[in-house]
Design a protein around this motif. Sequence first.
Motif, PDB file in Angstrom:
ATOM      1  N   PRO A  12      -1.967  -2.620  -9.834  1.00  0.00           N
ATOM      2  CA  PRO A  12      -1.626  -3.965  -9.356  1.00  0.00           C
ATOM      3  C   PRO A  12      -1.187  -3.995  -7.896  1.00  0.00           C
ATOM      4  CG  PRO A  12      -0.712  -3.625 -11.548  1.00  0.00           C
ATOM      5  CD  PRO A  12      -1.271  -2.309 -11.104  1.00  0.00           C
ATOM      6  N   LEU A  13      -0.442  -2.978  -7.468  1.00  0.00           N
ATOM      7  CA  LEU A  13      -0.026  -2.919  -6.061  1.00  0.00           C
ATOM      8  C   LEU A  13      -1.238  -2.789  -5.142  1.00  0.00           C
ATOM      9  CD1 LEU A  13       3.096  -0.561  -6.310  1.00  0.00           C
ATOM     10  CD2 LEU A  13       3.107  -2.968  -5.621  1.00  0.00           C
ATOM     11  N   GLY A  14      -2.203  -1.975  -5.549  1.00  0.00           N
ATOM     12  CA  GLY A  14      -3.407  -1.797  -4.745  1.00  0.00           C
ATOM     13  C   GLY A  14      -4.210  -3.081  -4.620  1.00  0.00           C
ATOM     14  N   TRP A  15      -4.375  -3.795  -5.745  1.00  0.00           N
ATOM     15  CA  TRP A  15      -5.133  -5.046  -5.705  1.00  0.00           C
ATOM     16  C   TRP A  15      -4.389  -6.110  -4.901  1.00  0.00           C
ATOM     17  CZ3 TRP A  15      -9.952  -4.646  -6.403  1.00  0.00           C
ATOM     18  CH2 TRP A  15     -10.492  -3.794  -7.375  1.00  0.00           C
ATOM     19  N   ALA A  16      -3.074  -6.136  -5.032  1.00  0.00           N
ATOM     20  CA  ALA A  16      -2.285  -7.106  -4.261  1.00  0.00           C
ATOM     21  C   ALA A  16      -2.423  -6.836  -2.765  1.00  0.00           C
ATOM     22  CB  ALA A  16      -0.823  -7.053  -4.690  1.00  0.00           C
ATOM     23  N   ALA A  17      -2.367  -5.552  -2.377  1.00  0.00           N
ATOM     24  CA  ALA A  17      -2.531  -5.191  -0.962  1.00  0.00           C
ATOM     25  C   ALA A  17      -3.910  -5.608  -0.461  1.00  0.00           C
ATOM     26  CB  ALA A  17      -2.338  -3.687  -0.782  1.00  0.00           C
ATOM     27  N   GLY A  46       0.817  -1.207   0.000  1.00  0.00           N
ATOM     28  CA  GLY A  46       0.000   0.000   0.000  1.00  0.00           C
ATOM     29  C   GLY A  46       0.850   1.256   0.000  1.00  0.00           C
ATOM     30  N   ALA A  47       1.943   1.234   0.778  1.00  0.00           N
ATOM     31  CA  ALA A  47       2.856   2.390   0.811  1.00  0.00           C
ATOM     32  C   ALA A  47       3.507   2.604  -0.548  1.00  0.00           C
ATOM     33  CB  ALA A  47       3.923   2.174   1.878  1.00  0.00           C
ATOM     34  N   ALA A  48       3.889   1.502  -1.215  1.00  0.00           N
ATOM     35  CA  ALA A  48       4.493   1.617  -2.548  1.00  0.00           C
ATOM     36  C   ALA A  48       3.503   2.208  -3.539  1.00  0.00           C
ATOM     37  CB  ALA A  48       4.965   0.241  -3.027  1.00  0.00           C
ATOM     38  N   GLY A  49       2.231   1.772  -3.446  1.00  0.00           N
ATOM     39  CA  GLY A  49       1.206   2.343  -4.318  1.00  0.00           C
ATOM     40  C   GLY A  49       0.989   3.816  -4.033  1.00  0.00           C
ATOM     41  N   ALA A 103     -10.127   0.801  -2.982  1.00  0.00           N
ATOM     42  CA  ALA A 103     -10.009  -0.035  -4.171  1.00  0.00           C
ATOM     43  C   ALA A 103     -11.220   0.137  -5.081  1.00  0.00           C
ATOM     44  CB  ALA A 103      -9.864  -1.498  -3.767  1.00  0.00           C
ATOM     45  N   GLY A 104     -12.398   0.280  -4.477  1.00  0.00           N
ATOM     46  CA  GLY A 104     -13.608   0.478  -5.278  1.00  0.00           C
ATOM     47  C   GLY A 104     -13.550   1.758  -6.091  1.00  0.00           C
ATOM     48  N   TYR A 105     -13.118   2.836  -5.462  1.00  0.00           N
ATOM     49  CA  TYR A 105     -12.992   4.098  -6.196  1.00  0.00           C
ATOM     50  C   TYR A 105     -11.896   3.990  -7.256  1.00  0.00           C
ATOM     51  CZ  TYR A 105     -16.240   6.841  -3.401  1.00  0.00           C
ATOM     52  OH  TYR A 105     -17.377   7.348  -2.818  1.00  0.00           O
ATOM     53  N   GLY A 106     -10.811   3.281  -6.937  1.00  0.00           N
ATOM     54  CA  GLY A 106      -9.759   3.090  -7.927  1.00  0.00           C
ATOM     55  C   GLY A 106     -10.254   2.332  -9.145  1.00  0.00           C
ATOM     56  N   PHE A 107     -11.135   1.350  -8.917  1.00  0.00           N
ATOM     57  CA  PHE A 107     -11.680   0.558 -10.020  1.00  0.00           C
ATOM     58  C   PHE A 107     -12.586   1.400 -10.920  1.00  0.00           C
ATOM     59  CE2 PHE A 107     -15.019  -2.205 -11.784  1.00  0.00           C
ATOM     60  CZ  PHE A 107     -14.229  -3.099 -12.493  1.00  0.00           C
ATOM     61  N   PHE A 108     -13.391   2.277 -10.315  1.00  0.00           N
ATOM     62  CA  PHE A 108     -14.366   3.056 -11.084  1.00  0.00           C
ATOM     63  C   PHE A 108     -13.852   4.430 -11.515  1.00  0.00           C
ATOM     64  CE2 PHE A 108     -17.279   0.151  -8.808  1.00  0.00           C
ATOM     65  CZ  PHE A 108     -17.983  -0.339  -9.905  1.00  0.00           C
ATOM     66  N   ALA A 134      -9.467  -0.690   9.107  1.00  0.00           N
ATOM     67  CA  ALA A 134      -8.509  -0.452   8.019  1.00  0.00           C
ATOM     68  C   ALA A 134      -8.968  -1.129   6.734  1.00  0.00           C
ATOM     69  CB  ALA A 134      -7.126  -0.963   8.425  1.00  0.00           C
ATOM     70  N   PHE A 135      -9.550  -2.319   6.864  1.00  0.00           N
ATOM     71  CA  PHE A 135      -9.990  -3.055   5.674  1.00  0.00           C
ATOM     72  C   PHE A 135     -11.158  -2.352   4.979  1.00  0.00           C
ATOM     73  CE2 PHE A 135     -12.651  -6.331   3.628  1.00  0.00           C
ATOM     74  CZ  PHE A 135     -11.747  -6.747   2.658  1.00  0.00           C
ATOM     75  N   VAL A 136     -12.096  -1.813   5.758  1.00  0.00           N
ATOM     76  CA  VAL A 136     -13.236  -1.103   5.177  1.00  0.00           C
ATOM     77  C   VAL A 136     -12.760   0.080   4.334  1.00  0.00           C
ATOM     78  CG1 VAL A 136     -15.209   0.372   5.762  1.00  0.00           C
ATOM     79  CG2 VAL A 136     -14.933  -1.826   6.887  1.00  0.00           C
ATOM     80  N   ILE A 137     -11.782   0.816   4.866  1.00  0.00           N
ATOM     81  CA  ILE A 137     -11.264   1.965   4.117  1.00  0.00           C
ATOM     82  C   ILE A 137     -10.538   1.505   2.865  1.00  0.00           C
ATOM     83  CG2 ILE A 137      -9.671   3.924   4.192  1.00  0.00           C
ATOM     84  CD1 ILE A 137     -10.290   4.095   7.206  1.00  0.00           C
ATOM     85  N   LEU A 138      -9.725   0.451   2.989  1.00  0.00           N
ATOM     86  CA  LEU A 138      -8.999  -0.063   1.825  1.00  0.00           C
ATOM     87  C   LEU A 138      -9.965  -0.582   0.762  1.00  0.00           C
ATOM     88  CD1 LEU A 138      -6.337  -0.752   0.436  1.00  0.00           C
ATOM     89  CD2 LEU A 138      -6.355  -2.939   1.638  1.00  0.00           C
TER      90      LEU A 138
END
Length: 213
Positions: free
Chosen positions: A107-112, A74-77, A147-152, A139-143
């Motif tokens: 890809p980093l975001g999805w992997a995280a 996540g930090a790398a992303g 990810a959802g916003y990143g997808f759309f 933390a998972f809810v926020i992630l």
Amino acid sequence: MSKKRTVWIPALIAAVIAALLAGYYFYNSWSNGGGMHPGEGGGPPGGMKGHPPGGEQGYGELFKTFGTLSVFLGAAGFCWYWFKKKLKSPSLIVRKIGRLLHALHKPLGWAALLLIAAHGIYFLVTKLQDHKIYSGLAAFVILLALAGYGFFINKIRNRWMRLVHRSLALLWVPALLLHAGGSAITAVLITLGIGVLIWILEKWASRNVQPAA
């Protein structure tokens, strides 16, 4: 491009749910004698002993590692934001790393997300009574929302999408600090250090650019 602010609603719902989970985590910590601190490990509340199947040095350690890896992925992303406006930097190194992170950001975001999901599911099954679960869920809810916003983000043409995405990324930081403690602090310091390093590399490259004849 749409300017409707309704795109903020899912993010706000995620933030409220995360805040409630974090609040419940603190409530459980205090009601059990205040022995737990943000990011600190430990057994289930009430002094109960026990280890996950496979032993703490077996599957438990593996899934803990998944959680730690997700923090650094996540930090790398997140580091992409340092490079986002640096793709025409005078520093060749900054330009190359920026293009690489641009390609790897999703890809980093999805992997995280996948790693933290595996981490969370394992400990939900094996340590459900450990109140640290609630800070992890926050933390998972926020992630998940991130990810959802990143997808759309490229599918919904709205001027606020990127700002919501960035805001959730920043909101994920305190949630990680609460849950992961030391590893999250290390990831944040590395991320900030990379930002400083970019600034140094650009200053150095600018001074070495030969003026046009």
